[in-house]
Design an enzyme around this catalytic site. Structure first.
Site, PDB file in Angstrom:
ATOM      1  N   ASP A  10       0.645  -1.141   0.031  1.00  0.00           N
ATOM      2  CA  ASP A  10       0.080   0.224   0.026  1.00  0.00           C
ATOM      3  C   ASP A  10       0.795   1.218  -0.141  1.00  0.00           C
ATOM      4  O   ASP A  10       2.054   1.147  -0.253  1.00  0.00           O
ATOM      5  CB  ASP A  10      -1.072  -0.207   1.267  1.00  0.00           C
ATOM      6  N   CYS A  66       3.517  -3.244   4.098  1.00  0.00           N
ATOM      7  CA  CYS A  66       2.384  -2.193   4.564  1.00  0.00           C
ATOM      8  C   CYS A  66       3.062  -1.507   5.905  1.00  0.00           C
ATOM      9  O   CYS A  66       4.109  -1.680   5.914  1.00  0.00           O
ATOM     10  CB  CYS A  66       0.908  -2.657   4.718  1.00  0.00           C
ATOM     11  N   THR A  68       2.616  -2.133   9.055  1.00  0.00           N
ATOM     12  CA  THR A  68       3.046  -3.067  10.141  1.00  0.00           C
ATOM     13  C   THR A  68       3.520  -4.431   9.378  1.00  0.00           C
ATOM     14  O   THR A  68       3.958  -5.267  10.052  1.00  0.00           O
ATOM     15  CB  THR A  68       1.928  -3.374  10.971  1.00  0.00           C
ATOM     16  N   GLY A  69       2.811  -4.761   8.195  1.00  0.00           N
ATOM     17  CA  GLY A  69       2.960  -5.857   7.487  1.00  0.00           C
ATOM     18  C   GLY A  69       1.805  -7.046   8.040  1.00  0.00           C
ATOM     19  O   GLY A  69       1.346  -7.929   7.348  1.00  0.00           O
ATOM     20  N   HIS A  99      10.755 -24.175   8.150  1.00  0.00           N
ATOM     21  CA  HIS A  99       9.793 -25.162   8.884  1.00  0.00           C
ATOM     22  C   HIS A  99       8.260 -24.980   8.411  1.00  0.00           C
ATOM     23  O   HIS A  99       7.566 -25.957   8.605  1.00  0.00           O
ATOM     24  CB  HIS A  99       9.853 -24.857  10.236  1.00  0.00           C
ATOM     25  N   ASN A 100       8.109 -23.687   7.898  1.00  0.00           N
ATOM     26  CA  ASN A 100       6.414 -23.372   7.603  1.00  0.00           C
ATOM     27  C   ASN A 100       6.257 -23.222   6.370  1.00  0.00           C
ATOM     28  O   ASN A 100       4.998 -23.358   5.855  1.00  0.00           O
ATOM     29  CB  ASN A 100       5.978 -22.144   8.361  1.00  0.00           C
ATOM     30  N   HIS A 134       8.110 -31.422   9.123  1.00  0.00           N
ATOM     31  CA  HIS A 134       7.348 -30.293   8.899  1.00  0.00           C
ATOM     32  C   HIS A 134       6.350 -30.220   7.991  1.00  0.00           C
ATOM     33  O   HIS A 134       5.561 -29.577   7.994  1.00  0.00           O
ATOM     34  CB  HIS A 134       8.659 -29.166   8.697  1.00  0.00           C
ATOM     35  N   ARG A 137       3.185 -30.992   9.774  1.00  0.00           N
ATOM     36  CA  ARG A 137       2.630 -30.094  10.129  1.00  0.00           C
ATOM     37  C   ARG A 137       2.204 -28.969   9.640  1.00  0.00           C
ATOM     38  O   ARG A 137       0.990 -28.468   9.838  1.00  0.00           O
ATOM     39  CB  ARG A 137       3.832 -29.487  11.188  1.00  0.00           C
TER      40      ARG A 137
HETATM   41  C1  RB5 Z   1      -1.902   2.252   6.561  1.00  0.00           C
HETATM   42  O1  RB5 Z   1      -1.999   3.568   7.244  1.00  0.00           O
HETATM   43  C2  RB5 Z   1      -1.658   1.260   7.566  1.00  0.00           C
HETATM   44  O2  RB5 Z   1      -2.717   0.994   8.249  1.00  0.00           O
HETATM   45  C3  RB5 Z   1      -1.379  -0.073   6.619  1.00  0.00           C
HETATM   46  O3  RB5 Z   1      -0.281   0.231   6.084  1.00  0.00           O
HETATM   47  C4  RB5 Z   1      -0.999  -1.347   7.476  1.00  0.00           C
HETATM   48  O4  RB5 Z   1      -0.097  -1.069   8.458  1.00  0.00           O
HETATM   49  C5  RB5 Z   1      -2.118  -2.307   7.986  1.00  0.00           C
HETATM   50  O5  RB5 Z   1      -2.003  -3.364   8.576  1.00  0.00           O
END
Ligand code: RB5
Length: 147
Positions: A10, A66, A68-69, A99-100, A134, A137
């Site tokens: 994003d 993004c 936080t991911g 492993h995953n 693995h 699992r």
């Molecule tokens: C965008 O502000 C933020 O919410 C998005 O990039 C992301 O972190 C969501 O998980």
């Protein structure tokens, strides 16, 4: 065989995705960037679903960036055959492949700096699934296969 990395972000992940695409290209990955392509505010699931669909079809590994991911991973993991992992450290990035059998790496651009993110991506791309116990699992991750 050509190695492909399908990348999406994003607006919050745009710059880091571009940096990481360069890192992947240096490692001989063909990078397919499905967007976003500008800094206009946008919705992360739109990109997560596109990347996850391609990964689910076996077109390559995925990279989602993004803020936080986390949101990316939530959306991507709704797709059959997709195992998306949010990683903020190199050890986890390597282990989630080994492993995953993770096939999508999610990174938070507001969580890790560019240098660390590059190392995380390199670890993810250079590790491979160990199989064996693995595999059993990983198969059980699907609720229909629970033990
Ligand atoms: C965008 O502000 C933020 O919410 C998005 O990039 C992301 O972190 C969501 O998980």
């Amino acid at each position: 065989m050509a190695k492909t990395l399908i990348a999406g972000s994003d607006h919050a992940g745009l710059e880091l995705k571009r940096e990481l695409s360069g890192v992947a290209a240096e490692l001989d990955y063909e990078v397919v960037d499905i967007g976003t392509h500008n800094s206009e505010s946008t919705d992360y699931p739109d990109y997560a679903h596109q990347v996850a669909s391609a990964v689910g079809r076996g077109e390559g590994l995925g990279l989602l960036v993004c803020g936080t991911g986390i949101g990316m991973s939530m959306a991507a993991n709704r797709h059959p055959g997709v195992r998306a992992a949010v990683c903020s450290d190199v050890f986890s990035a390597s282990m989630t492949r080994q492993h995953n059998d993770a096939n999508v790496l999610c990174i938070g651009a507001r969580v890790v700096g560019t240098g660390l993110a590059a190392e995380i991506l390199k670890a993810f791309l250079s590790a491979s699934f160990e199989g064996g116990r693995h595999e059993r699992r990983v198969n059980k991750i699907e609720p229909s296969n629970e033990g």
